[in-house]
Design a protein around this motif. Sequence first.
Motif, mmCIF file in Angstrom:
data_model
loop_
_atom_site.group_PDB
_atom_site.id
_atom_site.type_symbol
_atom_site.label_atom_id
_atom_site.label_comp_id
_atom_site.label_asym_id
_atom_site.label_seq_id
_atom_site.Cartn_x
_atom_site.Cartn_y
_atom_site.Cartn_z
ATOM 1 N N ARG A 53 3.238 2.624 7.019
ATOM 2 C CA ARG A 53 3.609 3.586 5.979
ATOM 3 C C ARG A 53 3.355 3.025 4.575
ATOM 4 O O ARG A 53 2.812 3.700 3.700
ATOM 5 C CB ARG A 53 5.082 3.973 6.125
ATOM 6 C CG ARG A 53 5.594 4.883 5.009
ATOM 7 C CD ARG A 53 7.104 5.076 5.134
ATOM 8 N NE ARG A 53 7.403 5.924 6.254
ATOM 9 C CZ ARG A 53 7.498 7.252 6.197
ATOM 10 N NH1 ARG A 53 7.292 7.859 5.039
ATOM 11 N NH2 ARG A 53 7.784 7.958 7.246
ATOM 12 N N TRP A 54 3.763 1.769 4.353
ATOM 13 C CA TRP A 54 3.616 1.181 3.008
ATOM 14 C C TRP A 54 2.152 1.095 2.614
ATOM 15 O O TRP A 54 1.773 1.463 1.500
ATOM 16 C CB TRP A 54 4.265 -0.202 2.969
ATOM 17 C CG TRP A 54 4.374 -0.742 1.573
ATOM 18 C CD1 TRP A 54 5.390 -0.582 0.703
ATOM 19 C CD2 TRP A 54 3.381 -1.537 0.899
ATOM 20 N NE1 TRP A 54 5.131 -1.205 -0.490
ATOM 21 C CE2 TRP A 54 3.894 -1.808 -0.395
ATOM 22 C CE3 TRP A 54 2.132 -2.044 1.251
ATOM 23 C CZ2 TRP A 54 3.190 -2.560 -1.327
ATOM 24 C CZ3 TRP A 54 1.431 -2.785 0.318
ATOM 25 C CH2 TRP A 54 1.955 -3.043 -0.962
ATOM 26 N N HIS A 55 1.297 0.613 3.544
ATOM 27 C CA HIS A 55 -0.138 0.512 3.253
ATOM 28 C C HIS A 55 -0.752 1.898 3.057
ATOM 29 O O HIS A 55 -1.638 2.074 2.205
ATOM 30 C CB HIS A 55 -0.856 -0.222 4.392
ATOM 31 C CG HIS A 55 -0.502 -1.671 4.475
ATOM 32 N ND1 HIS A 55 -1.065 -2.628 3.664
ATOM 33 C CD2 HIS A 55 0.367 -2.336 5.284
ATOM 34 C CE1 HIS A 55 -0.564 -3.825 3.961
ATOM 35 N NE2 HIS A 55 0.315 -3.666 4.954
ATOM 36 N N GLY A 56 -0.286 2.876 3.857
ATOM 37 C CA GLY A 56 -0.824 4.217 3.727
ATOM 38 C C GLY A 56 -0.509 4.845 2.375
ATOM 39 O O GLY A 56 -1.295 5.619 1.844
ATOM 40 N N LYS A 57 0.650 4.521 1.810
ATOM 41 C CA LYS A 57 1.051 5.120 0.540
ATOM 42 C C LYS A 57 0.569 4.338 -0.682
ATOM 43 O O LYS A 57 0.246 4.938 -1.714
ATOM 44 C CB LYS A 57 2.580 5.256 0.499
ATOM 45 C CG LYS A 57 3.121 6.355 1.408
ATOM 46 C CD LYS A 57 4.604 6.570 1.160
ATOM 47 C CE LYS A 57 5.103 7.787 1.932
ATOM 48 N NZ LYS A 57 6.527 8.068 1.652
#
Length: 733
Positions: free
Chosen positions: A102-106
């Motif tokens: 999630r963090w990398h995606g955002k």
Amino acid sequence: MLLPPIHINLVILVIIVLEIAIFVNQLLFYMARPYEKNRLYHVILTGLLIVYNMCENLLIMPDPRIPLPIMAQNIISDSAGYFLTMYVPFYCYKTLGLEKLRWHGKYGYLFLLVPTIFMYFIHYPIYNDFEFTAKYSYYAPAMYAIVALTATFRAIRAKYREDHNKAGYRERLWIFVAVVIWCISPAIDELWSTQKWIISAIFNNVNFLLMSGFFMRQTIKRFLVEYDLLQRSNTTLSEKVKERTIQLERSNEQRTNTLVNLVHETKTPLTLINNYLEEYINKHGYEKELAIVKNNIDKLNKDISNLFDLERYNKGFVIYNHGQVANFSRILTDNLVLFKVYCQKKQITLRENIGGDVLIKADPGAINGIVNNLVENAIKYTDEGGEISILLQTGAEEIIFSVKDNGIGVSKDLHDKIFEPYYQINSEKGGFQGMGLGLPIVKKTVADLGGSISIESNPEVRPGTRIAIVLQKYVPGEGKPVISDYSVSRYSGLELGRFSISDSLYDEKKQTILLVEDNSAMLSYLFKKLMKKYNVTVAVNGSEALVKLRHYPATPDLIISDVMMDKVDGFKLAKILSEDPDLKHIPIIFLTAKQTPADKSYGLRLGALDYIQKPFNTEDLLLKVASMLENAVQQRRMMLDSALKALKSAGNLEFRQKEPAPEALSKFEQNCRAYQLTAREKDISRLIGQGYSYKEIGETLFIAERTVKKHVQNIFEKISATNKIQLINKLEA
């Protein structure tokens, strides 16, 4: 091989065309199935890849013929790949279903966006050193790529350990490998000494095409699974529909049988009640109340018989024995003896043209039912002073029986509807109520006899209706018996007619009730019960009730209303009253045969204080009426006391709280006593003297303006005054 005059490799051009085809195909699929978000993410990736290929391959060698500065061409050519790569973390996060990314995606795109903007849009324009910019712009994204790819691989492994889905694991690894190859493509460029950009571009695009092929393969597999599921669902649904249809048919059959049995069982107690009542009448005489009871028992018996006959018709049972020979003329003549009495009461002219000895091969009970229903309807829907013509004649092989009236008529769009069970024409019924079963039974009986029935009516052209029945004529042979002494029914459904009920004489000492009911017998019964204690004004529908509300001497303290009525029904009446500021305070009791919870809830939402279902207990109704009216009086008294106290404290009015001694009475008080004014009339007179208008008096005393006017009229009559000045002079002199 480059294509002149543009710098683009033929292989790359073919790949771009293929990717455009993939983009259009996937976009159309997404538009057809917008809930497939993974397809949307793939469409976006394809579009970015097309832009990347066109920018990098067209501008890999700056071309002075392109109307862009060389620096701008270099920036577009070299940075396009970074902007495509910025989307990759988000794409992996969404398509791989890895919550740990999630963090990398955002936020992962920032590690590419910031270095790209700094190196290509700040450093390069300032120092104009493209080789330095192109060389060192790789470092920050490369370091982030190592971190992001490591995190992605760990997330894939963790997901597999969590769900043990090998197929899903392989899909994620395939996409992961494609992303890895994309990320190491800059290093691959360095391994080739010549045309390294072509090798890298072909390598990346072929890798993407393979990934797209895999995505399409998964889509096809999913389509096949969905198609198979749909086929099985259709089969299952068809089976369920058949099963449910059988269940409903059985349930309907059960209900029909239960209804038929119930109707059949009801006939026995009704027969006993009717016979014992006739014996009582023969012994003790015929009174009006007993006539009402007898008529309603006969009506109930007729309705139940019609219902029973209709259900038996629907089930295919034989109701009549049409092997008999009946004298149509005799049956019609005998029935008209009773109908002429009702026509005289209603001042209707009945004309008849009956051929002699018209014979028909039919059950005399069936002929009697046809005659009764048609003539009864003609009398019901013909106004006073109208005319009815009855014709019975024969032709060469047929019998024509017709009933014509000049009543309300039947609109053309209802010609078929009136022969449907339970359908009733919405018109002024005048107290005649039924179930809408007569004409459907007539039509079925005529069909059983091989005849036809037709209707001629168009109220828009002229009033009236003509219903004609054509049946087969019977010519008896020698020795064939003819039933001519068939006994006709003594009940035609017209026994009650419209009662002439006038409003009770108004007594200002009594509270007032508006009674709205379209059944004359019920209206008469409730009127007699209520008039002993209250002023009662009556109406047969909501429209008439609204007129009574405007013209009766006092505003009703309570309205008791039926729901199912012509013109304006009870629910509509309540809604109209709720929107009238002068009438919305009047409490309403609904007294109705509509018994569904939805009807009751709707009636109460309209503001009714109670919803009483028929049949009801009269004593309970009277107790509820008395309780509601007493509560209303107490509430008005409390409101008036509160208003008087407030007005007194403000110094507006000085109403007396205690009865003073005669010598202490003012001239005004003494004159009011002398003219025998009531307390309400005295209060109104005082306010008139203070210059209040009728509307202001009504608001002050919490009564309607027309009630004030009625009281003022009474005051003028008692004092013999013709205007306000004379009134004030006589009371204060």
